[in-house]
Design a protein around this motif. Sequence first.
Motif, mmCIF file in Angstrom:
data_model
loop_
_atom_site.group_PDB
_atom_site.id
_atom_site.type_symbol
_atom_site.label_atom_id
_atom_site.label_comp_id
_atom_site.label_asym_id
_atom_site.label_seq_id
_atom_site.Cartn_x
_atom_site.Cartn_y
_atom_site.Cartn_z
ATOM 1 N N CYS A 183 5.000 -1.168 92.976
ATOM 2 C CA CYS A 183 5.093 -0.002 92.104
ATOM 3 C C CYS A 183 4.805 -0.397 90.660
ATOM 4 O O CYS A 183 5.396 -1.337 90.134
ATOM 5 N N LEU A 184 3.872 0.323 90.044
ATOM 6 C CA LEU A 184 3.518 0.035 88.653
ATOM 7 C C LEU A 184 4.123 1.102 87.739
ATOM 8 O O LEU A 184 3.769 2.283 87.815
ATOM 9 N N LEU A 185 5.042 0.670 86.880
ATOM 10 C CA LEU A 185 5.677 1.591 85.933
ATOM 11 C C LEU A 185 4.843 1.632 84.662
ATOM 12 O O LEU A 185 4.712 0.630 83.980
ATOM 13 N N THR A 186 4.246 2.795 84.364
ATOM 14 C CA THR A 186 3.364 2.902 83.210
ATOM 15 C C THR A 186 3.954 3.848 82.184
ATOM 16 O O THR A 186 4.025 5.072 82.408
ATOM 17 N N ASP A 187 4.412 3.289 81.078
ATOM 18 C CA ASP A 187 5.018 4.111 80.025
ATOM 19 C C ASP A 187 5.038 3.286 78.751
ATOM 20 O O ASP A 187 5.302 2.085 78.804
ATOM 21 N N LEU A 190 3.462 7.326 86.089
ATOM 22 C CA LEU A 190 2.519 7.416 84.984
ATOM 23 C C LEU A 190 2.964 8.427 83.925
ATOM 24 O O LEU A 190 3.047 9.619 84.202
ATOM 25 N N ASP A 191 3.248 7.899 82.740
ATOM 26 C CA ASP A 191 3.590 8.761 81.598
ATOM 27 C C ASP A 191 2.333 9.526 81.179
ATOM 28 O O ASP A 191 1.214 9.171 81.565
ATOM 29 N N TRP A 192 2.512 10.598 80.413
ATOM 30 C CA TRP A 192 1.343 11.364 79.952
ATOM 31 C C TRP A 192 0.892 10.906 78.563
ATOM 32 O O TRP A 192 -0.223 10.443 78.365
ATOM 33 N N ASN A 193 1.805 11.029 77.597
ATOM 34 C CA ASN A 193 1.434 10.717 76.213
ATOM 35 C C ASN A 193 1.639 9.242 75.904
ATOM 36 O O ASN A 193 2.757 8.780 75.755
ATOM 37 N N MET A 194 0.517 8.505 75.843
ATOM 38 C CA MET A 194 0.586 7.082 75.530
ATOM 39 C C MET A 194 -0.572 6.743 74.608
ATOM 40 O O MET A 194 -1.615 7.398 74.654
ATOM 41 N N PRO A 195 -0.408 5.719 73.774
ATOM 42 C CA PRO A 195 -1.524 5.297 72.935
ATOM 43 C C PRO A 195 -2.616 4.626 73.787
ATOM 44 O O PRO A 195 -2.368 4.326 74.959
#
Lengths: 378, 129
Positions: free
Chosen positions: B13-17, B60-65
């Motif tokens: 599992c890849l946590l993207t934030d 997957l987060d939405w707002n990221m740089p």
Amino acid sequence: MIGAHVAGLAGHHGERDLDKRQNEADRTRMALRSQDSGRHSMYLATALQGELLADAANASMKRFGVVPTPDNYMLWYEYHAGNNAVLRGTMDVFASNGTGFDDNVLHDLHETFISAAREAEIIRDTSKSIQEALRSLIEVAQRAGSDADDFSASLTRLAARQFGDTKDSLRDLVGQLVQESHKMAGKSQSTTAEIRDSSEKIETLERNLAKALAEARTDGLTGAANRKAFDSTIRRLAGDAMNSGDELALLMVDADRFKRVNDTWGHQVGDEVLRHIAATLKRSVRGQDFVARYGGEEFAVLLPFTNTESAMSVAENVRMALLRDPLQLQLTPPMNPLTVSIGVASYEPGDPLAEWIGRADAALYKAKQEGRDRVRCA
Amino acid sequence: MTPVNPVAQSIFCLLTDDSPTVRRVARRFLEGSEYEIDEAENGQAALDKCAVRLPDVVLLDWNMPVMNGLESLRAMREKYGRQKPRVVLCTTESGVDYIRDAVTHGADDYIIKPFDAKVLRSKLAGVLK
């Protein structure tokens, strides 16, 4: 491809709430189809399907506490008819995230998926009234002659703009219009009255629009935010706090011996007490803080960027403010000073919201147990 | 790297934030179960990690740089198709427009922040069924 994938969204979770009735309806329909081999079977199946869809729509609207207005009914009917996979996927998200379907969500769903008709209609009507007001202003300005040349030019420029495709552009436009009329009203004596009259009309339109939007989220008795607004705000602020790692605190504030107030002096005095507490709370917090009537005589205050210790002192300030500025009523028998008990709890990212509120409530209970008129933290 | 206690069939599992708090909380909720966890702090970093080893599921987060979640999702779908990785958007964005776009572009599910342990676990388990 997209459709197949999206259909999987509902499927992954087995029988989702919204789907349960649909599955019952499907099974019944299949059973009926196989029994009936007569020539009317297709017609019957179609008629029955409509009826079963309607049942399924009604049942799941009820489960989610959604008022069966024609608009909402259309959404749920579409959901159970299953022709619009994106609508299904989107509604599943709301069903499964515990956000529920509040009026804003229902409105947006309807606007996005069913039709933009209703809002467009309101905007069209408002635009039309503004346009009429604008036309009469231009006439007045033209009659006023050179004095009003600038004004007339500004108005003509405004009138040439594309009118209100969204609420925001409409609001923006009205704002400019009001500004221009105020400028002009200062300049010309002869036309002042007429222009003031027109710009007042426009301001009224603007106020009505803003008022309708605000009222849905306000407690009518106290003017504080209502429970519905609290439920969505606590989610939003906790989401922000989870993202940023910033502190977020909650106060649960309850009027002491409120039942006795109602029983002794009647509900009107009880109402005064609630209004006084709401006003005191609003005076005692910062602009970014959020005060809501949670239910009955209980208020909730959300304090962003505030740790437990600071929240305790905000709560203590509220308690003291109430003692300092008591409710002034001439009553027989006289009322004891009005006091509140307050429970404080901080949000930990990952806490279920109900658990966090429960901790603040438990602290409030402790404050009551230990003699009322005090602040306790979880 | 081999996990200290390799589980027979661990789920990658890849946590993207971009929020360390969110990654920390999600990791705490999933660790110790069947999940093997890695982290990425924006959509591009997630794609880079996918290229090395494709996760079973991406939070997957939405707002990221650098690259936002929706762009990252679209790139994943373009490159790897719709089956793997499973993708669960996880964002404070709760507008109907956002959810519609995520669903349209192949999100398997959608979590509206804040989340708790129960929501996170059940959503991930749901898309992995």
